[in-house]
Design a protein around this motif. Structure first.
Motif, short mmCIF file in Angstrom:
data_model
loop_
_atom_site.label_atom_id
_atom_site.label_comp_id
_atom_site.label_asym_id
_atom_site.label_seq_id
_atom_site.Cartn_x
_atom_site.Cartn_y
_atom_site.Cartn_z
N PRO A 1 0.82 -1.20 0.00
CA PRO A 1 0.00 0.00 0.00
C PRO A 1 0.86 1.26 0.00
N TRP A 2 0.21 2.40 -0.01
CA TRP A 2 0.88 3.69 0.18
C TRP A 2 1.36 3.78 1.63
N GLY A 3 2.56 4.28 1.85
CA GLY A 3 3.01 4.46 3.22
C GLY A 3 4.47 4.84 3.29
N GLU A 4 4.87 5.22 4.49
CA GLU A 4 6.23 5.69 4.75
C GLU A 4 7.22 4.56 4.97
N GLY A 5 6.74 3.35 5.31
CA GLY A 5 7.63 2.28 5.72
C GLY A 5 8.49 1.74 4.60
N THR A 6 9.53 1.02 5.00
CA THR A 6 10.44 0.41 4.03
C THR A 6 9.69 -0.54 3.09
N THR A 7 8.67 -1.21 3.60
CA THR A 7 7.95 -2.18 2.77
C THR A 7 6.73 -1.55 2.09
N ASP A 8 6.53 -0.23 2.23
CA ASP A 8 5.47 0.48 1.52
C ASP A 8 6.06 1.20 0.33
N ASP A 9 5.22 1.97 -0.38
CA ASP A 9 5.73 2.71 -1.53
C ASP A 9 4.89 3.95 -1.77
N MET A 10 5.30 4.75 -2.77
CA MET A 10 4.65 6.02 -3.07
C MET A 10 4.84 6.38 -4.53
N LEU A 11 4.13 7.42 -4.99
CA LEU A 11 4.37 8.04 -6.29
C LEU A 11 4.10 9.53 -6.13
N ILE A 12 5.16 10.34 -6.18
CA ILE A 12 5.05 11.78 -5.98
C ILE A 12 6.03 12.49 -6.92
N LEU A 13 5.63 13.68 -7.38
CA LEU A 13 6.57 14.60 -8.02
C LEU A 13 6.48 15.92 -7.29
#
Length: 655
Positions: free
Chosen positions: A594-606
């Motif tokens: 899912p979206w999140g801050e953790g090492t095992t999470d991820d994101m998409l931002i510019l």
């Protein structure tokens, strides 16, 4: 065979000998004794036709044979290769777990121009308490068939080669570190041999740095180092590959470059070096583009093929790299902020992401015109990003953590912050904003500095500093950061999917100018791209990164500001690999992400650094209402509060 290579060896332990560090003496004292070894045999066959007797610097005659029923481990390494240094603690661990009565160990330093003092100092720093051989001639390296260091060899008591290859698999490739616990390949091979078994895998391809190259005494015609190659290295490489800088070895002299001439060609052709991720020719021109031109890479190739001749410089050597003033590239800052105390980085383990609160104690608002990060320990500081905190969020989190600072893998873990202040990556060149542009630093604000550390193989300490330059001339426009971001609630990367695609868009509600961009994904990201479509309907590229690497994030500054008229839409797209084949995947087996801050999470931002194209703060009575105006015209009275753990920067709802 030539006995000279035997004279270059020292300190290979006799079975059952004490694990003490022995170092090579000057050439005149290296005396061959006994019978030399013959060529290396394949796996499973006798490794040596007879005993290899050597003389150590102590005068002791040594014999490269495993104890009866035991094993010998020989590791080829380089003091200049960070991959090798990172793995040396594993050698110490194997030594500590095994009785010297059953295991002999030796390390072979492949650096031809390393001095005795440098080898000894490196061994002490990394705890390499095994006998060390300095293969300055390269003949032993060549005879063992070592092309990449580090590489390990395990010999049985019967003299057979039972294993050769990597120490462990913490690196999937050069510059690509795995995010999971490494497999102890060498440790397992040693344990198998000591148990009287064959290793389950007898050969693993090593991952490391190419062994030094050596050329004939009469090089062929072609480019020379002094005339053709050194200017390229000075422009694009020596900023990192210099004394006290972040690169693991210097590239200042002919000897330093010639021994890795073919590697210079390989890493520049692959665009692995100099570190620069954006695709060439895509989007508006960027400042500080460190990539080499095709013609420059061709010069390096022709030089390597010609035998890496030194040559003589013709005419002026060109402009020298300016010496920093008191260590600051932009001159003495108006305000220096530093970590309140040193932070200790362990010798091994996962990378460390740490946030440090730097109070400014400013009695009034100030406009910042330049930000310069000065890493305290470039060996372990991978990159740093800085943020403005006006709410004391960082202080509260720091107070909850007994160690200096607090853990922050990707940023602020749900904290809404005021703005970003740029950062530092290896090779980053600090610069002043455009004339008349400044970043507002409110009175009493804190700067929170996130630092990414990577363990070097030995305990390290760091105290990074931040230099701020204040405006001395009127500022017309304030620079602010907004972000195009995927919807956190709808963000999902299915387990096992090697090509998961996520998209998002942002509509610009007013005339702005774009000054800089920071793409952001986590460990599963593979590709990132951004385009913009003005009201006239045409679509233009902004930036493209074909090989995303979380460990090589950067802020990319445009050479000239780009006008984005009101109604312009920013489109971003991320491609993710959530399969087991991705060495950076932190989950084994893969899990839904899912979206999140953790090492095992991820994101998409510019993240986008913008100024109001019509703002003029020099007018009487003018105030900085850029962000209020931006969000009001976007249909929001205030930036939305994060609904889940979100990344740093002011968030703008996507459309």
């Amino acid at each position: 065979m030539n006995l000279r290579w035997v004279a270059m060896l020292a300190a290979l332990a006799v079975g059952g000998g004490a694990a003490i560090a022995l170092f090579i003496t000057p050439t005149s004292s290296r005396l061959p004794v006994g019978e030399p070894a013959v060529a290396v045999r394949p796996l499973g066959e006798p490794f040596l036709d007879g005993p290899l007797r050597l003389r150590a610097v102590t005068g002791e005659a040594l014999d490269l044979r495993a104890p009866a029923g035991g094993a010998t481990v020989v590791v080829f390494y380089s003091t200049e290769c960070p991959i090798a240094s990172a793995m040396l603690p594993e050698i110490a661990e194997i030594r500590s777990r095994t009785s010297p009565r059953s295991l002999s160990m030796a390390a072979v330093c492949v650096d031809p121009d390393a001095t005795d003092e440098e080898i000894a100092r490196h061994a002490r720093e990394y705890g390499l308490e095994v006998p060390i051989v300095h293969d300055s001639s390269g003949e032993l390296t060549g005879r063992f068939g070592v092309a990449v260091a580090p590489e390990a060899f395990v010999l049985t008591g019967a003299g057979r080669l039972a294993y050769r290859g990597r120490i462990d698999d913490r690196f999937a490739a050069r510059g690509r570190r795995r995010s999971t616990e490494p497999s102890p390949d060498l440790r397992d091979a040693v344990a198998a041999v000591l148990d009287g078994r064959e290793p389950s895998v007898a050969r693993h391809e090593p991952v490391g740095c190419p062994a030094p190259e050596r050329y004939e005494d009469s090089p062929r015609e072609g480019p020379t180092f002094a005339r053709d190659v050194e200017p390229i290295l000075r422009r694009s490489c020596q900023g990192c590959h210099g004394p006290g800088q972040s690169a693991p070895f210097p590239l200042l002299t002919h000897a330093q470059a010639a021994k890795r001439a073919n590697d210079l060609v390989a890493v520049t052709e692959e665009r692995f070096m100099p570190p620069w991720k954006p695709s060439s020719g895509v989007g508006p021109p960027l400042r500080h583009d460190r990539s080499l031109l095709p013609s420059e890479i061709e010069v390096l190739r022709a030089w390597a093929e010609a035998g890496a001749p030194e040559g003589v410089a013709e005419g002026s050597p060109g402009p020298a790299v300016p010496e920093p003033v008191d260590g600051w590239a932009l001159g003495p800052p108006d305000l220096v902020l530093e970590m309140p105390e040193e932070f200790a980085i362990p010798a091994t383990g996962d990378d460390v992401y740490r946030c440090f609160v730097l109070p400014t104690h400013l009695p009034e608002d100030r406009m910042v015109t330049a930000v310069e990060v000065r890493p305290g320990n470039p060996r372990v500081v991978h990159h740093a990003f800085n943020y403005i905190d006006v709410r004391g969020l960082g202080r509260r989190r720091d107070a909850e953590d007994p160690a200096p600072g607090y853990t922050c893998f990707s940023g602020f873990t749900g904290d809404r912050i005021f703005g970003a202040m740029g950062g530092w990556t290896p090779g980053n060149e600090p610069h002043f904003f455009e004339d008349g542009v400044g970043l507002n630093l409110p009175k009493g604000a804190d700067v929170v500095m996130q630092v990414h550390y990577h363990p070097s193989g030995k305990p390290e300490r760091d105290r990074t500093r931040l230099g701020l330059h204040f405006a001395r001339k009127p500022i017309r426009r304030s620079i602010q950061w907004v972000s195009a971001s995927a919807d956190p609630d709808g963000f999902a990367l299915p387990a096992g999917d090697p090509e998961a695609v996520v998209t998002a868009s942002l509509t610009i509600p007013m005339d702005v100018e774009l000054h800089a961009m920071t793409p952001h994904m986590h460990l599963l990201g593979r590709r990132f791209s951004a385009t913009f479509t003005p009201p006239d309907g045409r679509t233009e590229p902004l930036i493209e990164i074909d090989d995303w690497d979380f460990n090589r994030q950067d802020t990319y500054h445009l050479r000239e500001p780009l006008l984005l008229p009101a109604g312009t839409r920013i489109f971003i797209k991320g491609l993710y690999d959530n399969s087991e084949a991705n060495p950076r995947n932190p989950s084994r087996p893969p899990r839904d992400v899912p979206w999140g801050e953790g090492t095992t999470d991820d994101m998409l931002i510019l993240f986008l650094a913008l100024t109001d194209a019509t703002q003029d703060l020099t007018r009487p009575g003018a105030r900085d209402d850029f962000m209020e105006d931006f969000f009001r015209k976007a249909g929001e009275s205030d930036p939305p509060r994060p609904s889940s753990e979100r990344a740093e920067g002011r968030q703008v709802k996507t459309q």
